[in-house]
Enzyme design. Structure first.
Site, PDB file in Angstrom:
ATOM      1  NE  ARG A 109      -3.446   2.238   2.960  1.00 58.67           N
ATOM      2  CZ  ARG A 109      -4.726   2.445   2.545  1.00 58.67           C
ATOM      3  NH1 ARG A 109      -5.604   1.540   1.925  1.00 58.67           N
ATOM      4  NH2 ARG A 109      -5.466   3.532   2.956  1.00 58.67           N
ATOM      5  CG  HIS A 136      -8.202   1.220  -3.490  1.00 58.15           C
ATOM      6  ND1 HIS A 136      -7.652  -0.023  -3.146  1.00 58.15           N
ATOM      7  CD2 HIS A 136      -8.651   1.842  -2.447  1.00 58.15           C
ATOM      8  CE1 HIS A 136      -8.015   0.093  -1.642  1.00 58.15           C
ATOM      9  NE2 HIS A 136      -8.249   0.954  -1.339  1.00 58.15           N
ATOM     10  CD  GLN A 139     -13.248  -0.180  -0.939  1.00 59.98           C
ATOM     11  OE1 GLN A 139     -12.419   0.000  -0.075  1.00 59.98           O
ATOM     12  NE2 GLN A 139     -14.141  -0.481  -0.806  1.00 59.98           N
ATOM     13  CG  ASP A 229     -12.539   8.070  -1.952  1.00 58.76           C
ATOM     14  OD1 ASP A 229     -12.622   8.101  -0.730  1.00 58.76           O
ATOM     15  OD2 ASP A 229     -11.197   7.869  -2.573  1.00 58.76           O
ATOM     16  CB  CYS A 268     -13.305   3.158  -0.330  1.00 53.24           C
ATOM     17  SG  CYS A 268     -12.662   4.674  -0.544  1.00 53.24           S
ATOM     18  NE  ARG A 296     -10.214  -3.597   0.545  1.00 48.37           N
ATOM     19  CZ  ARG A 296      -9.514  -2.381   1.016  1.00 48.37           C
ATOM     20  NH1 ARG A 296      -9.945  -1.249   1.358  1.00 48.37           N
ATOM     21  NH2 ARG A 296      -8.192  -2.893   1.110  1.00 48.37           N
TER      22      ARG A 296
END
Length: 311
Positions: A109, A136, A139, A229, A268, A296
């Site tokens: 990450r 991502h 996600q 987001d 997310c 997730r």
């Protein structure tokens, strides 16, 4: 067998993405009522170790990948930039070569997408993108799982995006082009998604190309899924200017009412309540964010299995 890296959804392709979603739903259902620390009955990753590299703070990515490996019968090693040589000048390539001798897969990450690509180029074990500044995919696997649970399928639907053209939107655009659903992104001028992401998706999508509009009402009208987001990430400059540009794109009850009657709201997380979305939406009946967050874990279990050739 060729090493399977999961850098973006297109690395796997539509058939593999569907297979991962099917596996995730089956594994999730099989665990109903179990303690979360109990391993799946088949323990498919017994003896396997996942190295997790964090150059960005994390809650969901850290816990979900750790629990995913536990439930699959494996273990994890957690590292951050301040505690490993990668943060002290060792090259990405050398880090990849060394970790490949110790572990069975690597999840990273980081802010820098090029770092993930370079890690995959030199690793002999699978590399999984846990988040970069470009995309991502993990996600969006959770988002796809959430929508299929609620609606049965994603193909043929419409997803609306409200906000700037960021990494999450890039992966949604990619998913739409692979799985056959419309993506309409409402972004203010100067905050569009990456042109190369749009071009690649339009080449794949055929008669369902992604659309970018300045009008949030156009994006949300009749949408099956509405996604936003956080607008401001830690360390970003020109915060006031960006907030002013994005304020008309806030997801309100009135705007959500323009979606399909059974439209879902996704985010997310973490959310900045009162900025990109109001409390009445994020806590409202159309919100699926807590299922999305849980998923997730389930989606990433199947990503790990695919990457390690078990699926």
């Amino acid at each position: 067998m060729t090493t399977r890296h999961f850098i973006d959804l297109a690395d796997a392709g539509p058939d593999a993405v569907r297979a991962m979603l099917d596996d995730a739903r089956a594994r999730k259902a099989a665990r109903a009522g179990w303690p979360r620390g109990k391993a799946d009955a088949d323990r498919p990753l017994d003896g396997h170790v996942l190295a997790m590299i964090f150059e960005k703070n994390s809650t969901r990515t850290r816990v979900s990948f750790d629990m995913a490996m536990r439930q699959l019968g494996g273990t994890t090693i957690v590292m951050d930039a301040g505690s490993m040589q990668l943060g002290r000048g060792e090259s990405v390539a050398d880090t990849a070569r060394v970790l490949s001798r110790y572990v069975d897969a690597i999840m990273i990450r980081t802010d820098d997408h090029r770092k993930v690509v370079e890690l995959a180029e030199h690793a002999t074990v699978p590399v999984i993108n846990g988040l970069t500044d470009h995309s991502h995919p993990c996600q969006i696997m959770a988002d796809l799982l959430t929508v299929t649970e609620r609606k049965g399928a994603v193909a043929g639907g419409k997803w609306a995006w409200l906000g700037d053209g960021n990494n999450v939107l890039h992966s949604i655009i990619e998913a739409g082009s692979l799985l056959g659903f419309d993506v309409v992104a409402a972004c203010p001028e100067g905050y569009d998604p990456d042109a190369q992401v749009l071009e690649a998706a339009r080449a794949r999508a055929g008669n369902r190309p992604p659309v970018v509009t300045r009008n949030p009402h156009e994006a949300v009208a009749g949408a099956d899924v509405v996604v936003t987001d956080t607008w401001i990430s830690m360390g970003q400059d020109h915060v006031d200017e960006k907030l002013a540009a994005l304020t008309p794109y806030q997801v309100t009850e009135a705007l959500m009412g323009e979606a399909h009657g059974q439209g879902l709201f996704l985010h997310c997380l973490p959310a900045h309540r009162g900025e990109e979305v109001v409390d009445a939406v994020i806590d409202g009946p159309q919100s699926a964010i807590w299922d999305e967050a849980e998923n997730r874990l389930h989606a990433q279990k199947s990503v790990l299995l695919w990457a390690l050739g078990k699926l």
